[in-house]
Write a protein that holds these residues in place. Structure first.
Motif, mmCIF file in Angstrom:
data_model
loop_
_atom_site.group_PDB
_atom_site.id
_atom_site.type_symbol
_atom_site.label_atom_id
_atom_site.label_comp_id
_atom_site.label_asym_id
_atom_site.label_seq_id
_atom_site.Cartn_x
_atom_site.Cartn_y
_atom_site.Cartn_z
ATOM 1 N N SER A 300 140.531 -35.701 -3.862
ATOM 2 C CA SER A 300 139.185 -36.148 -4.247
ATOM 3 C C SER A 300 138.351 -34.977 -4.780
ATOM 4 O O SER A 300 137.485 -35.178 -5.639
ATOM 5 N N ALA A 301 138.634 -33.758 -4.272
ATOM 6 C CA ALA A 301 137.922 -32.584 -4.802
ATOM 7 C C ALA A 301 138.236 -32.397 -6.284
ATOM 8 O O ALA A 301 137.313 -32.224 -7.102
ATOM 9 N N THR A 302 139.492 -32.428 -6.642
ATOM 10 C CA THR A 302 139.860 -32.215 -8.048
ATOM 11 C C THR A 302 139.389 -33.394 -8.914
ATOM 12 O O THR A 302 138.978 -33.200 -10.058
ATOM 13 N N ALA A 303 139.408 -34.598 -8.324
ATOM 14 C CA ALA A 303 138.921 -35.768 -9.077
ATOM 15 C C ALA A 303 137.434 -35.618 -9.398
ATOM 16 O O ALA A 303 136.978 -36.029 -10.485
ATOM 17 N N ALA A 304 136.694 -35.020 -8.473
ATOM 18 C CA ALA A 304 135.243 -34.895 -8.669
ATOM 19 C C ALA A 304 134.905 -34.078 -9.913
ATOM 20 O O ALA A 304 133.882 -34.312 -10.560
ATOM 21 N N ILE A 305 135.774 -33.107 -10.243
ATOM 22 C CA ILE A 305 135.462 -32.246 -11.394
ATOM 23 C C ILE A 305 136.279 -32.607 -12.637
ATOM 24 O O ILE A 305 136.269 -31.876 -13.636
ATOM 25 N N ALA A 306 136.960 -33.764 -12.560
ATOM 26 C CA ALA A 306 137.837 -34.160 -13.674
ATOM 27 C C ALA A 306 137.081 -34.274 -14.999
ATOM 28 O O ALA A 306 137.615 -33.927 -16.066
ATOM 29 N N SER A 307 135.827 -34.742 -14.929
ATOM 30 C CA SER A 307 135.095 -34.980 -16.178
ATOM 31 C C SER A 307 134.482 -33.708 -16.763
ATOM 32 O O SER A 307 133.895 -33.738 -17.854
ATOM 33 N N LEU A 308 134.576 -32.590 -16.031
ATOM 34 C CA LEU A 308 134.064 -31.317 -16.582
ATOM 35 C C LEU A 308 134.932 -30.880 -17.758
ATOM 36 O O LEU A 308 136.135 -31.165 -17.790
ATOM 37 N N PRO A 309 134.350 -30.179 -18.721
ATOM 38 C CA PRO A 309 135.156 -29.724 -19.857
ATOM 39 C C PRO A 309 136.301 -28.818 -19.385
ATOM 40 O O PRO A 309 136.119 -28.008 -18.474
ATOM 41 N N ASP A 310 137.484 -28.993 -19.998
ATOM 42 C CA ASP A 310 138.618 -28.159 -19.619
ATOM 43 C C ASP A 310 138.347 -26.700 -19.965
ATOM 44 O O ASP A 310 137.617 -26.393 -20.905
ATOM 45 N N GLY A 311 138.967 -25.810 -19.184
ATOM 46 C CA GLY A 311 138.788 -24.372 -19.424
ATOM 47 C C GLY A 311 139.382 -23.612 -18.258
ATOM 48 O O GLY A 311 139.856 -24.227 -17.291
ATOM 49 N N ASP A 312 139.347 -22.268 -18.367
ATOM 50 C CA ASP A 312 140.001 -21.474 -17.316
ATOM 51 C C ASP A 312 139.303 -21.598 -15.964
ATOM 52 O O ASP A 312 139.964 -21.565 -14.920
ATOM 53 N N ALA A 313 137.973 -21.757 -15.967
ATOM 54 C CA ALA A 313 137.261 -21.867 -14.690
ATOM 55 C C ALA A 313 137.624 -23.174 -13.988
ATOM 56 O O ALA A 313 137.890 -23.195 -12.785
ATOM 57 N N LYS A 314 137.645 -24.259 -14.754
ATOM 58 C CA LYS A 314 138.028 -25.547 -14.165
ATOM 59 C C LYS A 314 139.470 -25.489 -13.662
ATOM 60 O O LYS A 314 139.782 -26.007 -12.575
ATOM 61 N N ALA A 315 140.358 -24.842 -14.421
ATOM 62 C CA ALA A 315 141.755 -24.703 -13.993
ATOM 63 C C ALA A 315 141.834 -23.921 -12.679
ATOM 64 O O ALA A 315 142.604 -24.265 -11.779
ATOM 65 N N SER A 316 141.006 -22.884 -12.558
ATOM 66 C CA SER A 316 140.997 -22.094 -11.323
ATOM 67 C C SER A 316 140.472 -22.904 -10.147
ATOM 68 O O SER A 316 140.961 -22.781 -9.026
ATOM 69 N N LEU A 317 139.443 -23.709 -10.390
ATOM 70 C CA LEU A 317 138.906 -24.544 -9.307
ATOM 71 C C LEU A 317 139.967 -25.522 -8.826
ATOM 72 O O LEU A 317 140.129 -25.756 -7.623
ATOM 73 N N THR A 318 140.702 -26.108 -9.776
ATOM 74 C CA THR A 318 141.781 -27.032 -9.418
ATOM 75 C C THR A 318 142.850 -26.289 -8.615
ATOM 76 O O THR A 318 143.309 -26.774 -7.570
ATOM 77 N N ALA A 319 143.224 -25.098 -9.089
ATOM 78 C CA ALA A 319 144.242 -24.304 -8.379
ATOM 79 C C ALA A 319 143.752 -23.909 -6.985
ATOM 80 O O ALA A 319 144.522 -23.938 -6.017
ATOM 81 N N ALA A 320 142.454 -23.572 -6.867
ATOM 82 C CA ALA A 320 141.900 -23.177 -5.560
ATOM 83 C C ALA A 320 142.033 -24.322 -4.568
ATOM 84 O O ALA A 320 142.377 -24.117 -3.397
ATOM 85 N N ALA A 321 141.759 -25.544 -5.045
ATOM 86 C CA ALA A 321 141.873 -26.706 -4.163
ATOM 87 C C ALA A 321 143.320 -26.897 -3.728
ATOM 88 O O ALA A 321 143.605 -27.162 -2.551
ATOM 89 N N GLU A 322 144.247 -26.735 -4.669
ATOM 90 C CA GLU A 322 145.664 -26.937 -4.329
ATOM 91 C C GLU A 322 146.171 -25.838 -3.386
ATOM 92 O O GLU A 322 147.019 -26.105 -2.528
ATOM 93 N N PHE A 323 145.653 -24.624 -3.554
ATOM 94 C CA PHE A 323 146.066 -23.518 -2.679
ATOM 95 C C PHE A 323 145.687 -23.758 -1.215
ATOM 96 O O PHE A 323 146.303 -23.192 -0.310
ATOM 97 N N VAL A 324 144.639 -24.558 -0.986
ATOM 98 C CA VAL A 324 144.247 -24.863 0.395
ATOM 99 C C VAL A 324 145.437 -25.456 1.148
ATOM 100 O O VAL A 324 145.693 -25.107 2.307
ATOM 101 N N LEU A 325 146.172 -26.312 0.447
ATOM 102 C CA LEU A 325 147.334 -26.953 1.080
ATOM 103 C C LEU A 325 148.502 -25.981 1.192
ATOM 104 O O LEU A 325 149.314 -26.070 2.114
ATOM 105 N N ALA A 326 148.586 -25.034 0.248
ATOM 106 C CA ALA A 326 149.707 -24.086 0.225
ATOM 107 C C ALA A 326 149.632 -23.078 1.364
ATOM 108 O O ALA A 326 150.602 -22.363 1.624
ATOM 109 N N ARG A 327 148.461 -23.008 2.058
ATOM 110 C CA ARG A 327 148.370 -22.086 3.199
ATOM 111 C C ARG A 327 149.352 -22.496 4.293
ATOM 112 O O ARG A 327 149.734 -21.685 5.125
ATOM 113 N N ARG A 328 149.706 -23.806 4.334
ATOM 114 C CA ARG A 328 150.675 -24.243 5.330
ATOM 115 C C ARG A 328 152.044 -23.796 4.857
ATOM 116 O O ARG A 328 152.561 -24.301 3.859
ATOM 117 N N GLN A 329 152.620 -22.842 5.534
ATOM 118 C CA GLN A 329 153.900 -22.263 5.090
ATOM 119 C C GLN A 329 155.040 -23.235 5.388
ATOM 120 O O GLN A 329 155.133 -23.739 6.458
#
Lengths: 329, 329
Positions: A300-329
């Motif tokens: 839902s976090a990544t969905a919330a920013i889906a309508s923002l214009p694409d770019g490196d910052a938006k890509a980083s925000l998406t990656a940051a959200a996904e990394f939250v889950l990657a902390r679980r080894q």
């Protein structure tokens, strides 16, 4: 840094904001300078805690996703990191923790007194720095959110030893103590870029949902991970009789015998409680269920920013959200 | 209220600011309202600590002595009281105190965790309230002074158990931890009335010197007074190995035997230390000497405001300074 598993392609989420992030650290260090050597030694110890810099990164990335970055963003990013550091220092007093990011906690080094005062010093410097901005708006907003963070911590303290904590109250606690601050980071970042209300709102929702996911995973790692993996004291929640999402989920579906055993154990926790609890939950899907819930918040976090214009910052925000889950080894 | 001995003519120092002081309490209470009943119960407990309201009174009286009072004065007075309350709550954690103004301390009621968080809640509300003003100036100034207060507390912690604390460092500690805040109360009060720099400076010096005198007497009462007289835990300084002015003065003139006895005692203080210390100092003029020093600061405080136009506010400020000495029964 938030590290993903080795198999995941590496994304440097800070790349679009590298220069500003370095400025944030300069502003942070300059603000805390004291004429007292003892104070400087203590703030140096706090600097060792610096890990992910998640909150400054979120603020800068949100600002970048919504427009251009300015010096106000740098100041605000240093402010939110200072507020966060203060809560870490005070949390360690509350939790009687010994380790934080592979370093001794301030309370272990200088006792609870020093840790309480150092936390206060960080808070007051955060507001000192924040009120260097032209408008009172940021101070007012950040103070409002720290009110909420304190309320979340107090709600958690009220419910310590409340083994039958409801899922609703658990979410209310983590929304206030964690998600409120990550939400305001994104909100303030967007606002300082002059974004419209819709963009500000989208980024605030992203920050809130990322914060919820982050705290669920954090609580989950406290139960399942080792001190080596996390770099901080683990098993503290169970030891303090603090039920977290996997335990709440397990209790909901447990046999009367298991249920009674857990209630008895968490009502009078001992040093063995974390290991016993981990063993009991290992054979169930309670941990996976909690992880799935965290994953749904990342979605839902990544969905919330889906309508923002694409770019490196938006890509980083998406990656940051996904990394939250990657902390679980 | 600051009570003088029965023989002294009663002066109600709050008379010139009675209406505004009542508004301060309303603003204070409204600001702390939470939707969480647990939080409201804790802030109610803090309200029981309300004693002298010295800092709001100083701010309002300084404002009145320098011009007309406005709603900004009321807000600022509530802010400084909130900051002060936060330091009281955190001080009680540091001192492990059980009693404050004849009520149980927050840490005794809800543990150190609750007390740390409640202090944080008060601080963040202080800044929330302060940033409701039009300009960031007050937030910046009050944050700067709370930085100084924290440094004073940290300097004190660094010197805990330092039996040979110099008089210079003792004064540096109390200037930062106490006098900086009373000085800024008077400064902000005058500034919000639109006073000129000379008047602001005079009132700030008054506030500083009154704060120094106040802290000397406070430390002195901790050594000589009873819990009944002060309404709070006493003997804490000696018990924590914290040398105060009478002890520093005594050590300076003591025989080698007495000196060694005190150094040994304060290096490893026990529950008996306060009584033993009190007995040792009773036969000397160390306490009187410390009191005389406090009296000289009261004299310089009143001298600082001598050139202000006469009036009820100035009379109250003079009386407030004299009452500091009257606390010694």
């Amino acid at each position: 840094m938030l590290h993903g598993p080795a198999s995941q392609p590496h994304v440097d989420i800070a790349a679009p904001i590298a220069r500003e992030l370095s400025d944030v650290l300069d502003v942070f260090d300059r603000e805390l300078q004291s004429d007292l050597p003892f104070v400087n030694r203590l703030t140096q110890q706090v600097r060792n805690y610096r890990g992910k810099l998640l909150r400054p990164k979120l603020l800068l990335l949100a600002g970048r996703a919504a427009g251009e970055l300015s010096h106000d963003h740098v100041v605000l990013a240093a402010v939110v990191e200072m507020v966060h550091m203060a809560t870490l220092v005070h949390d360690d007093v509350l939790d009687e923790a010994d380790m934080r990011r592979r370093h001794a906690t301030v309370n272990r080094l200088v006792g609870n007194e020093g840790a309480v005062m150092l936390g206060d010093f960080l808070i007051s410097h955060a507001y000192h720095l924040c009120s260097s901005l032209a408008s009172t708006f940021a101070s007012r907003r950040i103070a409002a959110v720290t009110n909420t963070v304190c309320e979340g911590e107090l709600l958690q303290i009220e419910n310590r030893g409340n083994v039958l904590l409801s899922e609703e109250t658990y979410f209310e606690i983590i929304r206030r103590k964690t998600a409120a601050l990550t939400a305001v980071c994104c909100e303030m970042g967007a606002r300082a870029s002059g974004a419209d209300d819709e963009t500000i709102d989208a980024l605030a929702r992203y920050g809130n949902d990322l914060g919820i996911a982050f705290q669920i995973v954090d609580d989950l790692l406290d139960l399942t991970a080792s001190e080596q993996e996390t770099g901080k004291s683990v098993g503290r929640d169970a030891e303090m009789g603090k039920p977290t999402l996997p335990v709440i989920r397990f209790l909901a579906g447990a046999s009367p015998t298991d249920r009674d055993a857990i209630i008895t154990m968490l009502s009078s926790p001992t040093a063995d409680t974390p290991v016993t609890l981990r063993t009991m939950l290992a054979g169930t899907d309670a941990v996976d269920q909690a992880f799935d819930t965290a994953a749904s918040y990342v979605t839902s976090a990544t969905a919330a920013i889906a309508s923002l214009p694409d770019g490196d910052a938006k890509a980083s925000l998406t990656a940051a959200a996904e990394f939250v889950l990657a902390r679980r080894q």
